[in-house]
Design a protein around this motif. Structure first.
Motif, mmCIF file in Angstrom:
data_model
loop_
_atom_site.group_PDB
_atom_site.id
_atom_site.type_symbol
_atom_site.label_atom_id
_atom_site.label_comp_id
_atom_site.label_asym_id
_atom_site.label_seq_id
_atom_site.Cartn_x
_atom_site.Cartn_y
_atom_site.Cartn_z
ATOM 1 N N ILE A 45 -8.928 15.964 -6.406
ATOM 2 C CA ILE A 45 -9.598 15.186 -7.451
ATOM 3 C C ILE A 45 -8.576 14.703 -8.484
ATOM 4 O O ILE A 45 -8.597 13.542 -8.923
ATOM 5 C CB ILE A 45 -10.693 16.031 -8.136
ATOM 6 N N LEU A 46 -7.659 15.590 -8.870
ATOM 7 C CA LEU A 46 -6.638 15.210 -9.849
ATOM 8 C C LEU A 46 -5.710 14.125 -9.284
ATOM 9 O O LEU A 46 -5.349 13.172 -9.988
ATOM 10 C CB LEU A 46 -5.825 16.439 -10.266
ATOM 11 N N THR A 47 -5.336 14.280 -8.013
ATOM 12 C CA THR A 47 -4.473 13.275 -7.382
ATOM 13 C C THR A 47 -5.168 11.928 -7.305
ATOM 14 O O THR A 47 -4.586 10.882 -7.621
ATOM 15 C CB THR A 47 -4.077 13.735 -5.962
ATOM 16 N N ASP A 48 -6.436 11.959 -6.897
ATOM 17 C CA ASP A 48 -7.202 10.717 -6.789
ATOM 18 C C ASP A 48 -7.391 10.083 -8.160
ATOM 19 O O ASP A 48 -7.311 8.861 -8.317
ATOM 20 C CB ASP A 48 -8.562 11.011 -6.148
ATOM 21 N N GLY A 49 -7.630 10.922 -9.181
ATOM 22 C CA GLY A 49 -7.865 10.394 -10.518
ATOM 23 C C GLY A 49 -6.620 9.813 -11.154
ATOM 24 O O GLY A 49 -6.644 8.717 -11.717
ATOM 25 N N LEU A 50 -5.498 10.545 -11.047
ATOM 26 C CA LEU A 50 -4.276 10.100 -11.723
ATOM 27 C C LEU A 50 -3.564 8.994 -10.950
ATOM 28 O O LEU A 50 -3.300 7.917 -11.486
ATOM 29 C CB LEU A 50 -3.346 11.303 -11.924
ATOM 30 N N SER A 51 -3.289 9.257 -9.675
ATOM 31 C CA SER A 51 -2.546 8.254 -8.894
ATOM 32 C C SER A 51 -3.439 7.109 -8.448
ATOM 33 O O SER A 51 -3.035 5.938 -8.482
ATOM 34 C CB SER A 51 -1.894 8.911 -7.674
ATOM 35 N N GLY A 52 -4.685 7.427 -8.026
ATOM 36 C CA GLY A 52 -5.578 6.389 -7.528
ATOM 37 C C GLY A 52 -5.922 5.358 -8.583
ATOM 38 O O GLY A 52 -5.813 4.143 -8.349
ATOM 39 N N PHE A 53 -6.301 5.807 -9.763
ATOM 40 C CA PHE A 53 -6.659 4.875 -10.829
ATOM 41 C C PHE A 53 -5.427 4.137 -11.357
ATOM 42 O O PHE A 53 -5.511 2.966 -11.750
ATOM 43 C CB PHE A 53 -7.364 5.611 -11.972
ATOM 44 N N SER A 54 -4.284 4.806 -11.351
ATOM 45 C CA SER A 54 -3.055 4.134 -11.789
ATOM 46 C C SER A 54 -2.699 2.996 -10.846
ATOM 47 O O SER A 54 -2.346 1.883 -11.282
ATOM 48 C CB SER A 54 -1.899 5.138 -11.846
ATOM 49 N N LEU A 55 -2.807 3.245 -9.531
ATOM 50 C CA LEU A 55 -2.511 2.196 -8.554
ATOM 51 C C LEU A 55 -3.538 1.069 -8.630
ATOM 52 O O LEU A 55 -3.201 -0.095 -8.415
ATOM 53 C CB LEU A 55 -2.490 2.787 -7.147
ATOM 54 N N ILE A 75 -5.029 0.023 -11.352
ATOM 55 C CA ILE A 75 -4.682 -0.812 -12.511
ATOM 56 C C ILE A 75 -3.436 -1.651 -12.217
ATOM 57 O O ILE A 75 -3.379 -2.840 -12.528
ATOM 58 C CB ILE A 75 -4.461 0.061 -13.758
ATOM 59 N N LEU A 76 -2.438 -1.024 -11.591
ATOM 60 C CA LEU A 76 -1.185 -1.736 -11.320
ATOM 61 C C LEU A 76 -1.327 -2.812 -10.251
ATOM 62 O O LEU A 76 -0.582 -3.793 -10.259
ATOM 63 C CB LEU A 76 -0.107 -0.740 -10.868
ATOM 64 N N GLN A 77 -2.289 -2.620 -9.305
ATOM 65 C CA GLN A 77 -2.425 -3.529 -8.166
ATOM 66 C C GLN A 77 -1.087 -3.680 -7.455
ATOM 67 O O GLN A 77 -0.571 -4.785 -7.244
ATOM 68 C CB GLN A 77 -2.943 -4.898 -8.633
ATOM 69 N N LEU A 78 -0.498 -2.512 -7.104
ATOM 70 C CA LEU A 78 0.845 -2.480 -6.544
ATOM 71 C C LEU A 78 0.955 -3.300 -5.253
ATOM 72 O O LEU A 78 1.961 -3.972 -5.008
ATOM 73 C CB LEU A 78 1.264 -1.030 -6.284
ATOM 74 N N GLY A 79 -0.098 -3.246 -4.427
ATOM 75 C CA GLY A 79 -0.062 -4.000 -3.177
ATOM 76 C C GLY A 79 0.067 -5.497 -3.412
ATOM 77 O O GLY A 79 0.861 -6.183 -2.748
ATOM 78 N N LEU A 80 -0.691 -6.028 -4.383
ATOM 79 C CA LEU A 80 -0.620 -7.455 -4.682
ATOM 80 C C LEU A 80 0.716 -7.836 -5.315
ATOM 81 O O LEU A 80 1.241 -8.922 -5.073
ATOM 82 C CB LEU A 80 -1.764 -7.854 -5.620
ATOM 83 N N ILE A 81 1.263 -6.921 -6.129
ATOM 84 C CA ILE A 81 2.566 -7.196 -6.743
ATOM 85 C C ILE A 81 3.648 -7.307 -5.668
ATOM 86 O O ILE A 81 4.466 -8.235 -5.675
ATOM 87 C CB ILE A 81 2.920 -6.094 -7.764
ATOM 88 N N LEU A 82 3.642 -6.357 -4.714
ATOM 89 C CA LEU A 82 4.627 -6.394 -3.632
ATOM 90 C C LEU A 82 4.451 -7.645 -2.775
ATOM 91 O O LEU A 82 5.430 -8.291 -2.380
ATOM 92 C CB LEU A 82 4.496 -5.137 -2.764
#
Length: 534
Positions: A315-325, A327-334
């Motif tokens: 849950i912590l991993t999904d909350g911290l990393s999932g929500f951060s990714l 917001i960042l939309q890392l896939g679209l940036i790449l």
């Protein structure tokens, strides 16, 4: 009601398995004759669907040539060479040739040869459309099959071209493919879960004993790393399931996403939740459950209690990393960076927006709800983390829906029945876990008293299906009449009906109008074929 009055799908019925007219040997005549005769006072017009693969190919080729021609003209302005002039004239000739071919294929005679047994029929009122969609039209139930049309932006045009007879085979194939993917994906998930159990990891991979000599590394490897790897695996699954749902032959994109939601949820429930709970040999555990089914609740309760730490980390991993990714939309940036330095270099950037990924977000959040409900009984200390997870998720996704994602279609809440079903499954699992937990605590009276809760929950779910589910499948006549009366008072009924008659024509890919010359372009608000003239 006022917000729904402009929707073209409320006036339109999708008709499939249209037979050939015996007199004129065309399907368009069959549609017009049938509805003119049997819906004489309410029928307005129709729009046939066409097999436009050739047209779509030519339209794509024309757009590509236009872009190439623009690039060549820019280069010619800078260089002023004769070679560039020749290339430009050659490209212009090819463009004119393709444009003429498109116009030729889009004329009425050529399109009639490419008719599909599918049509959008528009009625003069919402009430008439709702009645036609919910009744059998032909004495043969396999002909003139009707249902409410999806929103024009929501139509899956290629799937409408799939013959009705093949659709059951497509659906069975999708179910089998999703089941096989769920089963075989258990192999990497089981390997990941082995990392979380350090004692077994040392047996399987003796060099892993080295991490004991590095302070803090053991807790990272056995605690955070499995959740991070599992989250990475799970990121690609929703897109695979969406591709399978597309092959299932759904008539709309929203139905494809709903099917993908269901497949992803059960995939996550099987591979993330249940497979994580199973300890030891997978086959031995399954054999134990089959030979002693009465022990399933106690096994479930014991396994849930043992895996509390892992799910808290998940849950912590999904909350911290999932929500951060998110917001960042890392896939679209790449993607944008790669495009800028490769095939898109030097070209003018155009904004690209995507719809909200329901098929990815809803199953993931539903899994968190299920984990929270089950661990509310076993490990209540997880609840504060879940409250923080949902609060953070609300802020993130509210921002994404408002400012990032584009609303490409509106389903009017069609995802709610699926979400209700996920919550129902979560409550049932929670109650079964309660029965097993009371059994482990040697409280037989409490375990027996919990069984009626399961029966009451199932009964309430059946009541909800009877009471609420039909409202999501059908357009109520009462609501249709009320909106029609409101339109008639305001004098807007005819305008909305005319808009509905041309809406699907504008969105059909093969009927896209082309620019014949630089000075003239045809008006997209008028259909290529008169909807009443065929």
């Amino acid at each position: 009601m006022r917000q729904l009055r402009h929707r073209a799908d409320h006036f339109t019925v999708l008709v499939r398995q249209v037979p050939l007219c015996p007199e004129h040997n065309t399907r368009a005549c069959a549609v017009d004759h049938f509805f003119s005769k049997h819906h004489r006072f309410s029928y307005h017009s129709y729009q046939m669907l066409y097999d436009g693969k050739d047209l779509e190919y030519l339209l794509g080729k024309q757009k590509k040539l236009k872009k190439e021609l623009e690039d060549k003209r820019r280069t010619d302005m800078l260089s002023n060479g004769s070679q560039e002039h020749k290339q430009i004239s050659t490209s212009e000739e090819k463009l004119r040739e393709i444009t003429n071919m498109i116009c030729h294929l889009q004329n009425g005679t050529m399109l009639r040869e490419k008719e599909l047994p599918v049509a959008f029929v528009t009625f003069k009122s919402r009430r008439s459309a709702a009645l036609a969609a919910q009744t059998q039209q032909h004495s043969n139930p396999l002909e003139l099959i009707t249902e409410m049309a999806p929103e024009p932006r929501d139509v899956s045009w290629r799937n409408l071209a799939i013959p009705q007879k093949i659709l059951p085979l497509n659906k069975i194939g999708v179910i089998l493919a999703a089941a096989l993917l769920t089963i075989f994906f258990a192999i990497p998930v089981t390997a990941v879960q082995g990392i979380a159990k350090y004692e077994k990891l040392k047996k399987w991979f003796p060099p892993a004993m080295v991490i004991e000599f590095i302070p803090g590394l053991s807790s990272v490897v056995t605690g955070y790393l499995p959740s991070a790897i599992l989250k990475g695996f799970m990121y690609i699954i929703p897109f695979a399931m969406l591709g399978m749902a597309y092959l299932g032959g759904s008539i709309s994109k929203s139905k494809e996403e709903i099917k993908a939601c269901n497949m992803v949820f059960y995939f996550l429930m099987g591979n993330v939740f249940f497979l994580t709970l199973i300890s030891g040999s997978l086959l031995d555990e399954i054999g134990e459950y089959l030979t002693h089914p009465r022990d399933i609740p106690s096994h479930l309760a014991a396994a849930v209690s043992a895996q509390g730490e892992f799910f808290m980390t998940y849950i912590l991993t999904d909350g911290l990393s999932g929500f951060s990714l998110e917001i960042l939309q890392l896939g679209l940036i790449l993607f944008d960076i790669i495009r800028s330095y490769t095939y898109g270099r030097g070209k003018e950037r155009t904004p690209y927006l995507f719809s909200f990924p329901y098929f990815r977000v809803i199953p993931t959040v539903s899994l968190s709800i299920m984990i929270g409900m089950i661990y509310a009984v076993v490990a209540p200390l997880m609840l504060p983390f879940l409250v923080g997870y949902f609060c953070l998720g609300y802020i993130v996704y509210f921002n994404q829906m408002e400012d990032v994602y584009e609303t490409t279609y509106d389903t009017c809440g069609q995802f709610w029945p699926s979400i209700h079903h996920y919550i129902f499954v979560s409550i049932i699992l929670m109650q079964i876990t309660m029965v097993g937990l009371f059994g482990l605590k040697s409280k037989p009276s409490a375990a027996i008293a919990t069984v009626p809760l399961i029966l009451i929950t199932i009964a309430y779910n059946e009541y909800c299906k009877i009471r609420f589910l039909p409202s999501f499948k059908h357009f109520p006549i009462q609501t249709a009449v009320e909106i029609d009366e409101e339109d008639e008072k305001n004098g807007e009924m005819e305008a909305h009906c005319v808009d509905a008659a041309t809406a699907y024509n504008q969105h059909q890919p093969c009927l896209e109008r082309v620019k014949i010359s630089d000075e003239s372009i045809t008006n997209l608000s008028h259909p290529l074929l008169g909807t009443e003239s065929i």
